[in-house]
Design a protein around this motif. Structure first.
Motif, PDB file in Angstrom:
ATOM      1  N   HIS A  74       0.826  -1.208   0.000  1.00 42.15           N
ATOM      2  CA  HIS A  74       0.000   0.000   0.000  1.00 42.15           C
ATOM      3  C   HIS A  74       0.863   1.263   0.000  1.00 42.15           C
ATOM      4  N   SER A  75       1.971   1.190  -0.700  1.00 42.95           N
ATOM      5  CA  SER A  75       2.860   2.347  -0.840  1.00 42.95           C
ATOM      6  C   SER A  75       3.419   2.344  -2.256  1.00 42.95           C
ATOM      7  N   SER A  76       4.252   3.296  -2.539  1.00 44.10           N
ATOM      8  CA  SER A  76       4.867   3.393  -3.870  1.00 44.10           C
ATOM      9  C   SER A  76       6.176   2.621  -3.947  1.00 44.10           C
ATOM     10  N   TYR A  77       6.425   1.735  -2.968  1.00 41.93           N
ATOM     11  CA  TYR A  77       7.702   1.018  -2.908  1.00 41.93           C
ATOM     12  C   TYR A  77       8.005   0.281  -4.206  1.00 41.93           C
ATOM     13  N   GLY A  78       7.008  -0.382  -4.779  1.00 45.53           N
ATOM     14  CA  GLY A  78       7.215  -1.166  -5.988  1.00 45.53           C
ATOM     15  C   GLY A  78       7.701  -0.347  -7.170  1.00 45.53           C
ATOM     16  N   GLU A  79       7.477   0.966  -7.134  1.00 46.55           N
ATOM     17  CA  GLU A  79       7.892   1.838  -8.232  1.00 46.55           C
ATOM     18  C   GLU A  79       9.343   2.297  -8.075  1.00 46.55           C
ATOM     19  N   HIS A  80       9.873   2.208  -6.884  1.00 39.15           N
ATOM     20  CA  HIS A  80      11.224   2.691  -6.619  1.00 39.15           C
ATOM     21  C   HIS A  80      11.979   1.720  -5.713  1.00 39.15           C
ATOM     22  N   ILE A  81      12.133   0.498  -6.180  1.00 42.80           N
ATOM     23  CA  ILE A  81      12.847  -0.506  -5.390  1.00 42.80           C
ATOM     24  C   ILE A  81      14.343  -0.189  -5.414  1.00 42.80           C
ATOM     25  N   ARG A  82      14.939  -0.143  -4.240  1.00 40.03           N
ATOM     26  CA  ARG A  82      16.358   0.175  -4.120  1.00 40.03           C
ATOM     27  C   ARG A  82      17.155  -1.105  -3.865  1.00 40.03           C
ATOM     28  N   THR A  83      18.137  -1.334  -4.714  1.00 40.09           N
ATOM     29  CA  THR A  83      18.974  -2.529  -4.552  1.00 40.09           C
ATOM     30  C   THR A  83      19.843  -2.391  -3.307  1.00 40.09           C
ATOM     31  N   GLY A  84      20.364  -3.508  -2.849  1.00 39.47           N
ATOM     32  CA  GLY A  84      21.274  -3.458  -1.712  1.00 39.47           C
ATOM     33  C   GLY A  84      21.183  -4.671  -0.815  1.00 39.47           C
ATOM     34  N   ARG A  85      22.020  -4.642   0.194  1.00 38.20           N
ATOM     35  CA  ARG A  85      22.077  -5.704   1.209  1.00 38.20           C
ATOM     36  C   ARG A  85      21.513  -5.110   2.491  1.00 38.20           C
ATOM     37  N   TYR A  86      20.359  -5.617   2.900  1.00 37.50           N
ATOM     38  CA  TYR A  86      19.649  -5.032   4.031  1.00 37.50           C
ATOM     39  C   TYR A  86      19.660  -5.966   5.237  1.00 37.50           C
ATOM     40  N   ALA A  87      20.063  -5.403   6.363  1.00 34.16           N
ATOM     41  CA  ALA A  87      20.096  -6.168   7.608  1.00 34.16           C
ATOM     42  C   ALA A  87      18.729  -6.109   8.273  1.00 34.16           C
ATOM     43  N   ILE A  88      18.263  -7.244   8.751  1.00 34.31           N
ATOM     44  CA  ILE A  88      17.015  -7.311   9.517  1.00 34.31           C
ATOM     45  C   ILE A  88      17.351  -7.934  10.858  1.00 34.31           C
ATOM     46  N   GLY A  89      17.389  -7.087  11.878  1.00 38.94           N
ATOM     47  CA  GLY A  89      17.747  -7.538  13.208  1.00 38.94           C
ATOM     48  C   GLY A  89      16.610  -8.280  13.891  1.00 38.94           C
ATOM     49  N   PRO A  90      16.908  -9.032  14.938  1.00 41.67           N
ATOM     50  CA  PRO A  90      15.896  -9.834  15.632  1.00 41.67           C
ATOM     51  C   PRO A  90      14.810  -8.998  16.312  1.00 41.67           C
ATOM     52  N   ASN A  91      15.061  -7.722  16.554  1.00 45.38           N
ATOM     53  CA  ASN A  91      14.076  -6.885  17.255  1.00 45.38           C
ATOM     54  C   ASN A  91      13.479  -5.797  16.376  1.00 45.38           C
ATOM     55  N   GLU A  92      13.734  -5.856  15.083  1.00 49.71           N
ATOM     56  CA  GLU A  92      13.228  -4.821  14.196  1.00 49.71           C
ATOM     57  C   GLU A  92      11.820  -5.151  13.707  1.00 49.71           C
ATOM     58  N   GLY A  93      10.916  -4.214  13.911  1.00 51.79           N
ATOM     59  CA  GLY A  93       9.535  -4.392  13.479  1.00 51.79           C
ATOM     60  C   GLY A  93       9.355  -4.063  12.013  1.00 51.79           C
ATOM     61  N   ALA A  94       8.134  -4.308  11.518  1.00 52.19           N
ATOM     62  CA  ALA A  94       7.833  -4.116  10.101  1.00 52.19           C
ATOM     63  C   ALA A  94       8.087  -2.680   9.657  1.00 52.19           C
ATOM     64  N   PHE A  95       7.701  -1.726  10.491  1.00 50.85           N
ATOM     65  CA  PHE A  95       7.860  -0.323  10.095  1.00 50.85           C
ATOM     66  C   PHE A  95       9.336   0.027   9.921  1.00 50.85           C
ATOM     67  N   MET A  96      10.195  -0.419  10.837  1.00 46.34           N
ATOM     68  CA  MET A  96      11.619  -0.126  10.761  1.00 46.34           C
ATOM     69  C   MET A  96      12.238  -0.779   9.524  1.00 46.34           C
ATOM     70  N   VAL A  97      11.875  -2.043   9.269  1.00 51.45           N
ATOM     71  CA  VAL A  97      12.402  -2.751   8.101  1.00 51.45           C
ATOM     72  C   VAL A  97      11.955  -2.049   6.820  1.00 51.45           C
ATOM     73  N   PHE A  98      10.681  -1.671   6.782  1.00 48.02           N
ATOM     74  CA  PHE A  98      10.147  -0.992   5.597  1.00 48.02           C
ATOM     75  C   PHE A  98      10.872   0.327   5.360  1.00 48.02           C
ATOM     76  N   ARG A  99      11.136   1.069   6.405  1.00 45.18           N
ATOM     77  CA  ARG A  99      11.809   2.355   6.269  1.00 45.18           C
ATOM     78  C   ARG A  99      13.205   2.180   5.670  1.00 45.18           C
ATOM     79  N   HIS A 100      13.907   1.125   6.109  1.00 48.54           N
ATOM     80  CA  HIS A 100      15.235   0.850   5.560  1.00 48.54           C
ATOM     81  C   HIS A 100      15.153   0.485   4.076  1.00 48.54           C
ATOM     82  N   LEU A 101      14.199  -0.369   3.737  1.00 51.04           N
ATOM     83  CA  LEU A 101      14.037  -0.785   2.350  1.00 51.04           C
ATOM     84  C   LEU A 101      13.646   0.393   1.465  1.00 51.04           C
ATOM     85  N   LYS A 102      12.736   1.195   1.964  1.00 47.85           N
ATOM     86  CA  LYS A 102      12.196   2.314   1.173  1.00 47.85           C
ATOM     87  C   LYS A 102      13.266   3.382   0.933  1.00 47.85           C
TER      88      LYS A 102
END
Length: 341
Positions: A74-102
């Motif tokens: 439900h965002s414009s993420y699919g239009e501007h996908i950013r390549t890279g290696r993203y860390a997902i820590g054991p305590n990171e919630g969906a919002f934090m992960v999404f913010r890093h990806l976006k």
């Protein structure tokens, strides 16, 4: 009665809103990863929002994944996908992960440049570690124009790579990777190493070329300065280096255990039995130990060496050819006794 009904409806609405808020908070703040250690998602140029969700979903909690999926879809993420290696820590919630990806807030990685023998092999290793395609890397390393822009040619480009570990981004471009390696090379040589090479009347490329031969002669780092001194004595004569590893490189037969006389006539600029001086460039990515062995070589008057007959990986050194023949005979006898072809 109507007033009472209105209050009931209001309470229900408030309760519903509270439930929605609670569920939203739950899904957005619940840790995405079900692992107790940081995990990584690699997003390349071919990825879509669905493939990103598939990659994350491979190790995600159901609740955390639900929240992340909602944010991505439900965002414009699919239009501007950013390549890279993203860390997902054991305590990171969906919002934090999404913010890093976006935002493309990726995590760097440690890349080790290996001491490989060919640029094909280097390209394969780098292609396996980075987003770059190995064929693209190999094409650049064998392209004269690309190498010349960096200050090398296709024979000397191996000297640009210093086998160290570097903090780098997984999705680095080829141009930026090569420029980074060029800067690291310059930093490595700046100062003491550059001065020592100049005093020896050698360029850094020539030092790397000699170091690459010494690396192939022995894995015994303590003996490398001794071997360097012997080869430098030959260069100063002048006298052919007659280095067996250059024959293996010329033939591209690195598995050879013995170098027979019939192999010494291979027509190649890397054949140091037929050509005096150093070959056109390194026969591998030279080790730092090998480079420093050349720059800090042992001063002696030996002109010959032969592997010891005890197969210790070290060598017998000789001042005269007659003494060398005796050493060579003992080594040849040991090879025959062990059935080494």
């Amino acid at each position: 009665m109507k007033k009472l009904d209105s209050k009931i409806y209001l309470y229900i609405a408030q309760a519903g809103l509270a439930l929605i808020v609670a569920l939203t908070v739950f899904y957005m703040l619940t840790p995405v990863s079900k692992a107790d250690q940081t995990q990584y998602v690699y997003i390349d140029e071919d990825d879509t929002q669905d493939s990103v969700l598939t990659k994350v979903g491979a190790f995600a909690h159901t609740a955390g994944m639900t929240g992340l999926s909602t944010l991505i879809r439900h965002s414009s993420y699919g239009e501007h996908i950013r390549t890279g290696r993203y860390a997902i820590g054991p305590n990171e919630g969906a919002f934090m992960v999404f913010r890093h990806l976006k935002s493309g807030q990726q995590t760097s990685m440690m890349l080790t440049i290996p001491e490989v023998r060919t640029m094909d092999r280097l390209a394969a290793v780098l292609g396996n570690k980075l987003m770059l395609d190995s064929a693209t890397i190999a094409t650049a390393l064998y392209d004269q124009e690309t190498c010349q822009k960096l200050g090398y040619d296709t024979c000397t480009i191996a000297a640009m790579f210093v086998p160290n570990t570097y903090d780098i981004y997984w999705n680095i471009s080829l141009d930026n990777l090569l420029k980074r390696m060029q800067r690291e090379h310059d930093n490595f040589w700046k100062g003491d190493r550059e001065q020592k090479a100049a005093q020896m009347q050698l360029t850094p490329n020539e030092v790397c070329t000699l170091a690459s031969i010494i690396d192939e002669e022995t894995a015994n780092n303590s003996e490398k300065p001794m071997i360097a001194g012997m080869y430098l004595n030959r260069l100063h004569k002048p006298m052919p280096l007659q280095a067996d590893p250059t024959i293996k490189f010329a033939l591209k037969q690195f598995e050879l255990k013995r170098i027979y006389n019939k192999l010494l006539n291979v027509n190649s600029p890397y054949n140091t039995y037929r050509n005096e001086g150093l070959p056109p460039g390194p026969i591998k990515v030279a080790s730092i130990k090998g480079i420093d062995a050349v720059l800090n070589y042992v001063h002696h008057d030996y002109l010959y060496m032969c592997a010891k007959e005890d197969f210790s990986g070290t060598h017998n050194f000789a001042r005269t050819y007659q003494e060398h023949l005796q050493n060579a005979a003992r080594y040849s006898k040991a090879l025959n006794e062990h059935g080494i072809e």
